[in-house]
Design an enzyme around this catalytic site. Structure first.
Site, PDB file in Angstrom:
ATOM      1  N   ARG A  16       0.818  -1.214   0.000  1.00 50.31           N
ATOM      2  CA  ARG A  16       0.000   0.000   0.000  1.00 50.31           C
ATOM      3  C   ARG A  16       0.853   1.266   0.000  1.00 50.31           C
ATOM      4  O   ARG A  16       0.331   2.355  -0.096  1.00 50.31           O
ATOM      5  CB  ARG A  16      -0.822   0.071   1.280  1.00 50.31           C
ATOM      6  CG  ARG A  16      -2.167  -0.639   1.355  1.00 50.31           C
ATOM      7  CD  ARG A  16      -3.265  -0.043   0.597  1.00 50.31           C
ATOM      8  NE  ARG A  16      -4.558   0.075   1.208  1.00 50.31           N
ATOM      9  CZ  ARG A  16      -5.446  -0.894   1.400  1.00 50.31           C
ATOM     10  NH1 ARG A  16      -5.173  -2.140   1.120  1.00 50.31           N
ATOM     11  NH2 ARG A  16      -6.644  -0.624   1.873  1.00 50.31           N
ATOM     12  N   ARG A  35      -9.872   7.346   2.981  1.00 52.75           N
ATOM     13  CA  ARG A  35      -9.238   6.198   2.304  1.00 52.75           C
ATOM     14  C   ARG A  35      -8.831   6.568   0.878  1.00 52.75           C
ATOM     15  O   ARG A  35      -7.785   6.151   0.401  1.00 52.75           O
ATOM     16  CB  ARG A  35     -10.178   4.989   2.310  1.00 52.75           C
ATOM     17  CG  ARG A  35     -10.193   4.314   3.688  1.00 52.75           C
ATOM     18  CD  ARG A  35     -11.326   3.349   3.846  1.00 52.75           C
ATOM     19  NE  ARG A  35     -11.266   2.281   2.884  1.00 52.75           N
ATOM     20  CZ  ARG A  35     -12.334   1.614   2.435  1.00 52.75           C
ATOM     21  NH1 ARG A  35     -13.522   1.932   2.866  1.00 52.75           N
ATOM     22  NH2 ARG A  35     -12.188   0.644   1.593  1.00 52.75           N
TER      23      ARG A  35
HETATM   24  P1  AMP Z   1      -9.052  -3.066   2.317  1.00 50.25           P
HETATM   25  O1  AMP Z   1     -10.070  -4.114   2.569  1.00 50.25           O
HETATM   26  O2  AMP Z   1      -7.884  -3.575   1.505  1.00 50.25           O
HETATM   27  O3  AMP Z   1      -9.630  -1.802   1.735  1.00 50.25           O
HETATM   28  O4  AMP Z   1      -8.424  -2.658   3.735  1.00 50.25           O
HETATM   29  C1  AMP Z   1      -9.226  -2.126   4.765  1.00 50.25           C
HETATM   30  C2  AMP Z   1      -8.345  -1.351   5.743  1.00 50.25           C
HETATM   31  O5  AMP Z   1      -7.365  -2.229   6.308  1.00 50.25           O
HETATM   32  C3  AMP Z   1      -7.541  -0.216   5.127  1.00 50.25           C
HETATM   33  O6  AMP Z   1      -8.298   0.989   5.039  1.00 50.25           O
HETATM   34  C4  AMP Z   1      -6.381  -0.104   6.099  1.00 50.25           C
HETATM   35  O7  AMP Z   1      -6.768   0.534   7.301  1.00 50.25           O
HETATM   36  C5  AMP Z   1      -6.107  -1.566   6.436  1.00 50.25           C
HETATM   37  N1  AMP Z   1      -5.132  -2.189   5.502  1.00 50.25           N
HETATM   38  C6  AMP Z   1      -5.374  -3.190   4.604  1.00 50.25           C
HETATM   39  N2  AMP Z   1      -4.260  -3.516   3.946  1.00 50.25           N
HETATM   40  C7  AMP Z   1      -3.276  -2.702   4.427  1.00 50.25           C
HETATM   41  C8  AMP Z   1      -1.896  -2.540   4.140  1.00 50.25           C
HETATM   42  N3  AMP Z   1      -1.273  -3.262   3.186  1.00 50.25           N
HETATM   43  N4  AMP Z   1      -1.212  -1.600   4.846  1.00 50.25           N
HETATM   44  C9  AMP Z   1      -1.798  -0.860   5.801  1.00 50.25           C
HETATM   45  N5  AMP Z   1      -3.103  -0.951   6.113  1.00 50.25           N
HETATM   46  C10 AMP Z   1      -3.835  -1.853   5.437  1.00 50.25           C
END
Ligand code: AMP
Length: 192
Positions: A87, A143
């Protein structure tokens, strides 16, 4: 072999990553799903990650790295589809180092391209369907900002390594799936 799915929140990474994993016989690794599970289970990782997730901020890199290291360290015959990781630049660099250690390489990085107005519409729909607690308007806005500031630079990072494949992320799920699978499949065959 590793395939990375890159794209803003709401681009359909999760859905496409699952379909691609099935198509290639690879393991789907979603850091977001792993974190949501850790929160639901009330583990130490979940307790540490929760407030960052609810604010739409990135969870600290070292927590993510430990999680990914555990997954990749366990091995997978068909490789991995990484969804939501890396990310930011630091995560991309630590992934590169980790792949060197386990003698694996990146087949390609699929960038799912979706215009911002379409993203906001999709995320609002998903919030209603899935009851995600990080889909309030303020969190979604944050986000998207975090994506622009921290994740989008990876497009140039992987572009510079010749690994980036842009895919039009607008259209029907199956139609986009066909595009993703054709590109990722071809990259996997070339890289092998
Ligand atoms: P996602 O389902 O991939 O949108 O992830 C949901 C939330 O989890 C994100 O908004 C971050 O808070 C956290 N998150 C997921 N993947 C990562 C990552 N690689 N690095 C940091 N935070 C993450």
């Amino acid at each position: 072999m590793i395939w990375i799915l890159l794209g803003p929140p709401g681009a359909g990474k999760g859905t496409q990553a699952k379909m691609l994993a099935e198509h290639l016989g690879a393991e789907h690794v979603s850091t977001g799903d792993l974190l949501r599970q850790a929160v639901a289970d009330g583990t130490e990782l979940g307790r540490k990650a929760k407030s960052f997730m609810e604010a739409g901020d990135l969870v600290p890199d070292e927590l993510i790295l430990g999680m990914v290291r555990e997954k990749l360290g366990a091995g997978s015959r068909g490789g991995w589809i990484l969804d939501g990781y890396p990310r930011n630049r630091a995560q991309a660099e630590s992934l590169g180092a980790m792949l060197g250690e386990i003698d694996q390489s990146i087949a390609c990085v699929v960038d799912l391209e979706v215009p911002e107005d379409e993203l906001v519409r999709r995320i609002a729909g998903r919030a209603a369907d899935e009851g995600r607690t990080d889909d309030t308007e303020e969190t979604v806005r944050n986000r998207l900002r975090v994506y622009r500031d921290q994740t989008q630079p990876l497009i140039d990072y992987y572009g510079g390594q010749g690994l980036l494949k842009a895919v039009d992320g607008v259209g029907g799920i199956e139609e986009i799936g066909d595009r993703v699978q054709a590109i990722a499949g071809a990259a996997g065959r070339t890289a092998q």
